[in-house]
Design a protein around this motif. Sequence first.
Motif, PDB file in Angstrom:
ATOM      1  N   LEU A 116       0.813  -1.210   0.000  1.00  0.00           N
ATOM      2  CA  LEU A 116       0.000   0.000   0.000  1.00  0.00           C
ATOM      3  C   LEU A 116       0.850   1.264   0.000  1.00  0.00           C
ATOM      4  N   HIS A 117       1.937   1.256   0.760  1.00  0.00           N
ATOM      5  CA  HIS A 117       2.830   2.418   0.801  1.00  0.00           C
ATOM      6  C   HIS A 117       3.410   2.675  -0.587  1.00  0.00           C
ATOM      7  N   ASP A 118       3.832   1.617  -1.237  1.00  0.00           N
ATOM      8  CA  ASP A 118       4.339   1.692  -2.602  1.00  0.00           C
ATOM      9  C   ASP A 118       3.280   2.303  -3.529  1.00  0.00           C
ATOM     10  N   ASP A 119       2.074   1.765  -3.512  1.00  0.00           N
ATOM     11  CA  ASP A 119       1.022   2.209  -4.424  1.00  0.00           C
ATOM     12  C   ASP A 119       0.658   3.671  -4.234  1.00  0.00           C
ATOM     13  N   VAL A 120       0.514   4.087  -2.982  1.00  0.00           N
ATOM     14  CA  VAL A 120       0.104   5.463  -2.712  1.00  0.00           C
ATOM     15  C   VAL A 120       1.122   6.472  -3.246  1.00  0.00           C
ATOM     16  N   MET A 121       2.410   6.116  -3.163  1.00  0.00           N
ATOM     17  CA  MET A 121       3.446   7.054  -3.586  1.00  0.00           C
ATOM     18  C   MET A 121       3.792   6.952  -5.069  1.00  0.00           C
ATOM     19  N   THR A 122       3.315   5.907  -5.755  1.00  0.00           N
ATOM     20  CA  THR A 122       3.729   5.712  -7.151  1.00  0.00           C
ATOM     21  C   THR A 122       2.586   5.695  -8.163  1.00  0.00           C
ATOM     22  N   PHE A 123       1.320   5.637  -7.702  1.00  0.00           N
ATOM     23  CA  PHE A 123       0.227   5.379  -8.653  1.00  0.00           C
ATOM     24  C   PHE A 123       0.095   6.459  -9.717  1.00  0.00           C
ATOM     25  N   THR A 124       0.380   7.719  -9.393  1.00  0.00           N
ATOM     26  CA  THR A 124       0.264   8.795 -10.384  1.00  0.00           C
ATOM     27  C   THR A 124       1.254   8.598 -11.517  1.00  0.00           C
ATOM     28  N   PHE A 125       2.511   8.328 -11.163  1.00  0.00           N
ATOM     29  CA  PHE A 125       3.533   8.111 -12.184  1.00  0.00           C
ATOM     30  C   PHE A 125       3.271   6.834 -12.969  1.00  0.00           C
ATOM     31  N   GLU A 126       2.810   5.799 -12.279  1.00  0.00           N
ATOM     32  CA  GLU A 126       2.524   4.535 -12.961  1.00  0.00           C
ATOM     33  C   GLU A 126       1.437   4.725 -14.021  1.00  0.00           C
ATOM     34  N   ARG A 127       0.446   5.538 -13.738  1.00  0.00           N
ATOM     35  CA  ARG A 127      -0.614   5.800 -14.712  1.00  0.00           C
ATOM     36  C   ARG A 127      -0.079   6.528 -15.938  1.00  0.00           C
ATOM     37  N   GLU A 128       0.912   7.377 -15.740  1.00  0.00           N
ATOM     38  CA  GLU A 128       1.468   8.147 -16.844  1.00  0.00           C
ATOM     39  C   GLU A 128       2.226   7.273 -17.828  1.00  0.00           C
ATOM     40  N   ARG A 129       2.888   6.247 -17.307  1.00  0.00           N
ATOM     41  CA  ARG A 129       3.711   5.432 -18.196  1.00  0.00           C
ATOM     42  C   ARG A 129       3.032   4.150 -18.655  1.00  0.00           C
ATOM     43  N   ALA A 130       1.935   3.763 -17.997  1.00  0.00           N
ATOM     44  CA  ALA A 130       1.211   2.548 -18.406  1.00  0.00           C
ATOM     45  C   ALA A 130      -0.140   2.489 -17.703  1.00  0.00           C
ATOM     46  N   VAL A 131      -1.046   1.726 -18.304  1.00  0.00           N
ATOM     47  CA  VAL A 131      -2.334   1.488 -17.658  1.00  0.00           C
ATOM     48  C   VAL A 131      -2.123   0.376 -16.647  1.00  0.00           C
ATOM     49  N   LEU A 132      -2.052   0.753 -15.383  1.00  0.00           N
ATOM     50  CA  LEU A 132      -1.691  -0.210 -14.352  1.00  0.00           C
ATOM     51  C   LEU A 132      -2.671  -0.113 -13.190  1.00  0.00           C
ATOM     52  N   VAL A 133      -3.134  -1.265 -12.716  1.00  0.00           N
ATOM     53  CA  VAL A 133      -4.056  -1.292 -11.587  1.00  0.00           C
ATOM     54  C   VAL A 133      -3.267  -1.214 -10.284  1.00  0.00           C
ATOM     55  N   THR A 134      -3.701  -0.342  -9.380  1.00  0.00           N
ATOM     56  CA  THR A 134      -3.084  -0.242  -8.066  1.00  0.00           C
ATOM     57  C   THR A 134      -4.165  -0.378  -6.999  1.00  0.00           C
ATOM     58  N   SER A 135      -3.744  -0.385  -5.757  1.00  0.00           N
ATOM     59  CA  SER A 135      -4.713  -0.480  -4.661  1.00  0.00           C
ATOM     60  C   SER A 135      -5.626   0.735  -4.630  1.00  0.00           C
ATOM     61  N   VAL A 136      -5.145   1.871  -5.109  1.00  0.00           N
ATOM     62  CA  VAL A 136      -5.973   3.075  -5.149  1.00  0.00           C
ATOM     63  C   VAL A 136      -7.164   2.861  -6.085  1.00  0.00           C
ATOM     64  N   ASP A 137      -6.904   2.323  -7.271  1.00  0.00           N
ATOM     65  CA  ASP A 137      -7.979   2.042  -8.225  1.00  0.00           C
ATOM     66  C   ASP A 137      -8.951   1.007  -7.659  1.00  0.00           C
ATOM     67  N   ALA A 138      -8.403  -0.048  -7.053  1.00  0.00           N
ATOM     68  CA  ALA A 138      -9.245  -1.114  -6.511  1.00  0.00           C
ATOM     69  C   ALA A 138     -10.115  -0.604  -5.368  1.00  0.00           C
ATOM     70  N   TYR A 139      -9.544   0.261  -4.530  1.00  0.00           N
ATOM     71  CA  TYR A 139     -10.304   0.813  -3.406  1.00  0.00           C
ATOM     72  C   TYR A 139     -11.422   1.710  -3.916  1.00  0.00           C
ATOM     73  N   MET A 140     -11.121   2.538  -4.910  1.00  0.00           N
ATOM     74  CA  MET A 140     -12.131   3.427  -5.491  1.00  0.00           C
ATOM     75  C   MET A 140     -13.302   2.626  -6.057  1.00  0.00           C
ATOM     76  N   LYS A 141     -12.984   1.531  -6.761  1.00  0.00           N
ATOM     77  CA  LYS A 141     -14.036   0.714  -7.357  1.00  0.00           C
ATOM     78  C   LYS A 141     -14.863   0.010  -6.275  1.00  0.00           C
ATOM     79  N   THR A 142     -14.195  -0.590  -5.323  1.00  0.00           N
ATOM     80  CA  THR A 142     -14.878  -1.397  -4.309  1.00  0.00           C
ATOM     81  C   THR A 142     -15.802  -0.563  -3.427  1.00  0.00           C
TER      82      THR A 142
END
Length: 221
Positions: A116-142
């Motif tokens: 979770l610590h990894d996802d929270v600090m990296t999800f913005t950059f990860e979205r910029e370079r690829a379509v990648l699912v993170t815990s942030v996306d999963a939490y928003m959906k759930t």
Amino acid sequence: MSQLPEYIKPFYKFILDEYAEWNKQVPQQGTTNLIEASKKAFQELATAYLQEAEWRHSGEVPSFKEYMKIGSITCGYDLACKSALSGMGKTVTQEVIAWYENHPKILTTSQFIIRLHDDVMTFTFERERAVLVTSVDAYMKTFGVSENVAVEAIKNIVENGWKDLNEGCLKPREVPMEILAGFVNLTRMVDVFYKYNDGLTFPENMFKEYITLLFCVSVPM
């Protein structure tokens, strides 16, 4: 080996050779082969990476629970810990192994913190370079919440997780502190990586300074 794509064969052979050499150097402990446990953890990691790749290519966003089941594996914590145990000698008794295989709270919580610590600090950059699912996306959906709410909720999960880790280190302990310290320190190291930014992807922002201070700068005597 013959069934693998050509691009992966050199890496796979390297891994097999490393485990073979490792098996020669590390004495077996009791009836449990910890090196085999490390191999199995590596296989589980590869399988979990495949699931994440399938989510990415299909565009599917899993539930938060489904994501964490996979994400707690892809954080690499279980592989690192099992590999470390194999080199800790007589400290690792059958009781310690049984404790570990029972998935104690201090270990599962560490996996959650790291993922979770990894996802929270990296999800913005990860979205910029690829379509990648993170815990942030999963939490928003759930839970049907906004990104900001999801991020704050995940930060709270991480914060509460540290309390569980502290509790697990208090006496009476199920295993020696020597064992627990290694597991907790791994989690603490990841906290340093992601405390203020994505220190692994952009080490020049802060992590490079930490390494320089540790190994290059003399301490005044």
